[in-house]
Design a protein around this motif. Structure first.
Motif, PDB file in Angstrom:
ATOM      1  N   ARG A  17      -9.067  16.640 -10.708  1.00 43.39           N
ATOM      2  CA  ARG A  17      -8.528  15.717  -9.708  1.00 43.39           C
ATOM      3  C   ARG A  17      -7.347  14.955 -10.288  1.00 43.39           C
ATOM      4  O   ARG A  17      -7.413  14.448 -11.415  1.00 43.39           O
ATOM      5  N   ARG A  18      -6.297  14.856  -9.509  1.00 44.59           N
ATOM      6  CA  ARG A  18      -5.121  14.114  -9.920  1.00 44.59           C
ATOM      7  C   ARG A  18      -4.699  13.219  -8.758  1.00 44.59           C
ATOM      8  O   ARG A  18      -4.678  13.644  -7.602  1.00 44.59           O
ATOM      9  N   ASP A  19      -4.334  11.962  -9.076  1.00 47.10           N
ATOM     10  CA  ASP A  19      -3.915  11.012  -8.055  1.00 47.10           C
ATOM     11  C   ASP A  19      -2.406  10.813  -8.127  1.00 47.10           C
ATOM     12  O   ASP A  19      -1.830  10.704  -9.231  1.00 47.10           O
ATOM     13  N   ALA A  46       0.824   8.503  -6.153  1.00 44.00           N
ATOM     14  CA  ALA A  46       1.195   7.426  -5.240  1.00 44.00           C
ATOM     15  C   ALA A  46       2.674   7.585  -4.896  1.00 44.00           C
ATOM     16  O   ALA A  46       3.519   7.644  -5.801  1.00 44.00           O
ATOM     17  N   PHE A  80      -6.171   8.458   0.104  1.00 42.86           N
ATOM     18  CA  PHE A  80      -7.263   7.537  -0.194  1.00 42.86           C
ATOM     19  C   PHE A  80      -6.817   6.072  -0.236  1.00 42.86           C
ATOM     20  O   PHE A  80      -7.658   5.178  -0.368  1.00 42.86           O
ATOM     21  N   ASP A  81      -5.503   5.835  -0.077  1.00 45.86           N
ATOM     22  CA  ASP A  81      -5.065   4.437  -0.059  1.00 45.86           C
ATOM     23  C   ASP A  81      -3.708   4.350   0.616  1.00 45.86           C
ATOM     24  O   ASP A  81      -2.845   5.218   0.437  1.00 45.86           O
ATOM     25  N   ALA A  92      -1.290   6.793  -1.256  1.00 47.06           N
ATOM     26  CA  ALA A  92      -1.906   7.392  -2.444  1.00 47.06           C
ATOM     27  C   ALA A  92      -2.694   8.611  -2.024  1.00 47.06           C
ATOM     28  O   ALA A  92      -3.475   8.558  -1.067  1.00 47.06           O
ATOM     29  N   GLU A 119      -5.122  11.960  -3.280  1.00 51.08           N
ATOM     30  CA  GLU A 119      -5.937  12.646  -4.290  1.00 51.08           C
ATOM     31  C   GLU A 119      -5.772  14.146  -4.088  1.00 51.08           C
ATOM     32  O   GLU A 119      -5.995  14.660  -2.995  1.00 51.08           O
TER      33      GLU A 119
END
Length: 838
Positions: A755-757, A759, A789-790, A801, A803
């Motif tokens: 998993r990589r986030d 923004a 997710f944000d 943001a 994911e």
């Protein structure tokens, strides 16, 4: 079809109690919908005598009565103008419910004077329309006795549901015939049902030839054709001038009666008609209504003084109009069968008479019509005009074509007996479609086809008692072993003229079994084919089952609403493509263009009854110009989360709740949800900016979701926001290859996902769905999922943001591979105007 028990006894000699008759009717296929006893509502009312009548001290139009109802004098305040000392009437004591006034009596002070009950009028007891004064009974009426018992108002009313194929049971006599065949009594001869003291025999019968030359003269006292012969009402002089010029009315019989007095029908007739809901309309009309209900033979009477020339049954001309007896004017289409004189149309043939030629209190000369109308033509005309009547119900099923003479004779003799006058001869124009129908019948078919072994002698008796004949045996009473022995081989069964529904030997098997008792047919299991049963559900049925289970599993409650809605309910969804010509009601007139119409009505009913949360779904069809479309609709209303000490205030549903439900159900249906695009323009029924569509490509809409438009909520009388979704199951792409029933094997990945986030700063107008699709397409081999997710906004900037989930195959990712994939994600986002946030 309603009738009273005493009315049935007029045709059926039986000692069977009411319960046995009701059970027997249902057993032989005449389903009893209800039995009512009008005497129960009138049981508290008693015969009473007014002892004294004095003026009320405070009101000129009121009197203070002293009434004796068997328990001694009671004081009653009464405003009836005919109240007087010595009058015998009907009294209701305190505590009695008065059905016509919808009140329960109690001791009360009227203008300062105590009143204990009331003296009643006919309307207050719902036994008539009279309300000008209280009921007046004979002076020798027994004081203190139950009024219902004294007046003979304790006759139970039986309501039977007649299926369309049983036209013979649209009259009391036909029902009596069936009960007699079932062993519940003996069918009386029609002469016993209409005795001579009611319809006395006249002399001097004479007829004239009709315009088409088919009429024949009948000698006085001769027997006439038909299933129940009745002596013709004697007449003098020529019959009325009637003719027929249309196949819609192949036979038109008529007889004139002059010098009649159209007063009230006798009590015995009025009581029976009133018991089944027929209002008194004067003796002449009451007689025709009585014969129609009693014998299933509709008739009509014309006021001869209002006619210009003779009567003719002919096709209507386009645009002709008639003011019917119901007070409405109908515009006729070309070809509809009408009865007209030389000037105007007076009757929609076989359905309803006209106002202009209808009889009145002043009528002295009448023409009695007894005709046969083509059933199919009657049905088409009635449907086109949206006009129904008791006559139409009988003619469109098919009345007995051999009962014209007898039906006319009975009606005319009743008129002579009850209204006086002198009858003319009978004119018979045309010929009724009476033909001999013979069915070849093997009695062993009862066993092989119907599954019930019945002795041939028993079968013969059943058929004979129902009016069928065979060989030399033409009546059940004439049956004997010797005569039965003369019938060799297959039976040649002659079908009675009143059984239009009998077409072949299978119909005779049905007659035997329903009278013998269908409950006697032993249940036999169907043969089981060895091996594994093949699936029978279609792909569409399997799809509907999957989404129905999925919706129920997500906590939605299934609803089943009407496929019909009102025009107002269909309008917000573009209106209905199909409008019913003969709807159940005006509120169920249009085939629904959307399942949401019925679901919103159900939602409103639940919310008004105090439901805090409504989560409804329905799987059904919506009806569009190009056909039926399989659809799933869902509605979310009320509180998604109730108020509590942890969560604080209650929260309602929003567009994202509807979107989540739509995506989950589409996934259950097998739709490629990862490839769907979210687009706007859900339609006028949806809230702009708070709704959207889920599409497979730019054109194929799989679902609409979001908040409903406030104007739509107002139309359905709903307060507060409502979220909804509609899934178009017919638009789902068909699966390629064989549609097997085995699930795909479960093959979880051998290596753990990464998993990589990320923004991104994005333009305010950029849709998150477009950003997600771009990111997923950056590296289709490695990226298996991406989600927001944000989201936050600050000083004109918007940050999203995301994911991203990467799934390695046969070996783990290296740092270089991960960096390369991250660079692809950033580049794909940049093409959408997004930049990586520092």
């Amino acid at each position: 079809m309603k009738f009273t028990l005493s009315w049935l006894h007029q045709h059926l000699a039986t000692d069977a109690p009411l319960s046995a008759i009701v059970e027997g009717l249902t057993r032989i296929g005449l389903e009893v919908e209800g039995v009512t006893d009008p005497g129960q509502a009138l049981a508290p009312f008693r015969v009473a005598r007014i002892l004294t009548a004095e003026r009320h001290p405070q009101a000129d139009k009121l009197q203070v009565l002293s009434v004796d109802a068997g328990d001694g004098p009671m004081q009653v305040v009464c405003g009836a103008p005919n109240a007087r000392a010595g009058l015998v009437g009907v009294f209701g004591a305190p505590g009695t419910y008065v059905p016509g006034a919808d009140i329960t009596l109690k001791v009360a002070a009227i203008r300062g004077v105590e009143s204990n009950g009331m003296m009643c009028s006919a309307r207050e007891l719902q036994i008539g329309e009279g309300h000008d004064g209280i009921i007046e009974l004979p002076a020798d009426a027994p004081v203190g006795q139950s009024y219902a018992g004294y007046a003979g108002l304790t006759d139970p009313v039986i309501d039977v549901s007649i299926t369309p194929n049983r036209q013979d049971c649209m009259g009391v006599r036909g029902i009596a015939r069936d009960l007699a065949a079932a062993g519940l009594g003996t069918l009386k001869q029609i002469a016993m049902a209409y005795p001579a003291d009611i319809i006395p025999t006249q002399a001097g019968i004479q007829t004239r030839e009709g315009s088409d030359g088919t009429a024949t003269a009948t000698a006085p006292g001769s027997r006439l054709r038909g299933n129940d012969d009745v002596e013709e009402a004697a007449g003098t002089g020529p019959g009325p001038d009637v003719r027929t010029e249309t196949p819609g009315c192949p036979a038109f019989y008529a007889q004139s009666v002059t010098g009649v007095t159209n007063g009230e029908a006798p009590d015995w007739m009025l009581r029976r008609l009133a018991a089944i809901g027929q209002k008194p309309l004067g003796a002449l009309v009451d007689i025709t209504n009585y014969v129609m209900i009693d014998l299933g033979r509709p008739l009509h009477v014309y006021d001869r003084a209002r006619l210009s020339g003779g009567l003719v049954a002919r096709p209507a001309r386009a645009g002709e109009q008639v003011l019917a007896l119901n007070g409405r004017t109908y515009t006729l289409a070309e070809g509809m069968t009408v009865i007209a004189d030389d000037v105007a149309v007076h009757d929609i043939g076989g359905i309803m008479g006209g106002e202009h030629s209808g009889v009145s209190d002043a009528t002295t000369d009448v023409i009695v019509e007894c005709a046969y109308f083509d059933p199919e033509g009657i049905a088409r005309t009635g449907q086109a005009l949206a006009l129904t009547s008791d006559a139409r119900q009988r003619f469109e099923r098919g009345v007995d074509p051999a009962f014209l003479d007898s039906g006319l004779a009975i009606a005319t003799r009743l008129i002579l007996a009850l209204c006086g006058g002198t009858a003319s001869g009978v004119t018979r124009a045309g010929r009724p479609p009476v033909e001999e129908r013979i069915v070849t019948y093997d009695p062993d078919l009862c066993r092989t086809l119907g599954g019930l072994s019945v002795a041939p002698e028993r079968q013969a008796r059943i058929l004979l008692s129902l009016g069928f004949t065979m060989g030399a045996v033409d009546h059940a009473d004439a049956f004997s072993d010797a005569l039965f022995a003369t019938i060799e081989g297959a039976w040649k069964v002659r079908v009675p003229s009143w059984r239009r529904d009998i077409d072949g030997s299978a119909d005779l098997v049905e007659e035997v079994i329903r009278i013998e008792g269908i409950d006697k047919v032993a249940p036999v299991p169907l043969p089981r084919v060895p091996g594994v049963a093949r699936p029978t559900a279609t792909a569409e049925q399997r799809l509907e089952r999957r989404v129905r289970r999925a919706a129920a599993g997500r906590g939605l409650d299934e609803a089943v609403t009407w496929s019909f809605v009102s025009e107002a309910e269909a309008a917000p969804f573009g209106g209905g493509a199909f409008t019913l010509a003969n709807p159940i009601s005006e509120d169920l007139k249009v085939m629904r263009p959307s399942l949401l119409a019925g679901l919103l009505s159900a939602t409103g009913r639940n919310l008004r009854r105090g439901a805090g949360t409504v989560r409804l779904f329905e799987v059904g069809r919506r009806y569009l110009d190009d056909g039926e479309r399989a659809t799933l609709g869902l509605v979310l209303a009320g509180d998604r989360r109730i108020r509590g000490w942890r969560d604080g205030k209650a929260a309602g549903f929003d567009a994202f709740d509807a979107k989540a439900e739509a995506l989950a159900l589409l996934a259950a249906a097998g739709a490629p949800v990862d490839n769907l695009q979210v687009m706007g323009d859900a339609g006028e029924a949806w809230h702009p900016g708070q709704s959207g569509t889920l599409r497979l490509g730019p054109k194929t809409v799989l679902a609409r979701f979001g908040m409903l438009h406030p104007s739509l909520l107002k139309a359905f009388d709903l307060d507060g926001p409502v979220a909804a979704a509609e899934l178009y199951l017919d638009a789902l792409p068909a699966k390629r290859g064989a549609s097997g029933f085995m699930r795909a094997p479960y093959t979880p990945p051998a290596l753990q996902a990464v998993r990589r986030d990320f923004a991104f700063l994005v333009p305010p107008a950029l849709q998150a769905d477009a950003l997600i699709r771009a990111i997923r397409g950056a590296d289709k081999a490695a990226i298996v999922a991406a989600r927001v997710f944000d989201v936050f906004e600050r000083e004109g900037e918007k940050s999203v943001a995301v994911e991203v989930i990467l799934q390695p195959g046969d070996k783990s990712f290296t740092e270089a591979e991960l960096k390369a994939t991250a660079d692809k994600v950033v580049a794909a986002a940049a093409k959408q105007g997004a930049t990586l946030r520092g």
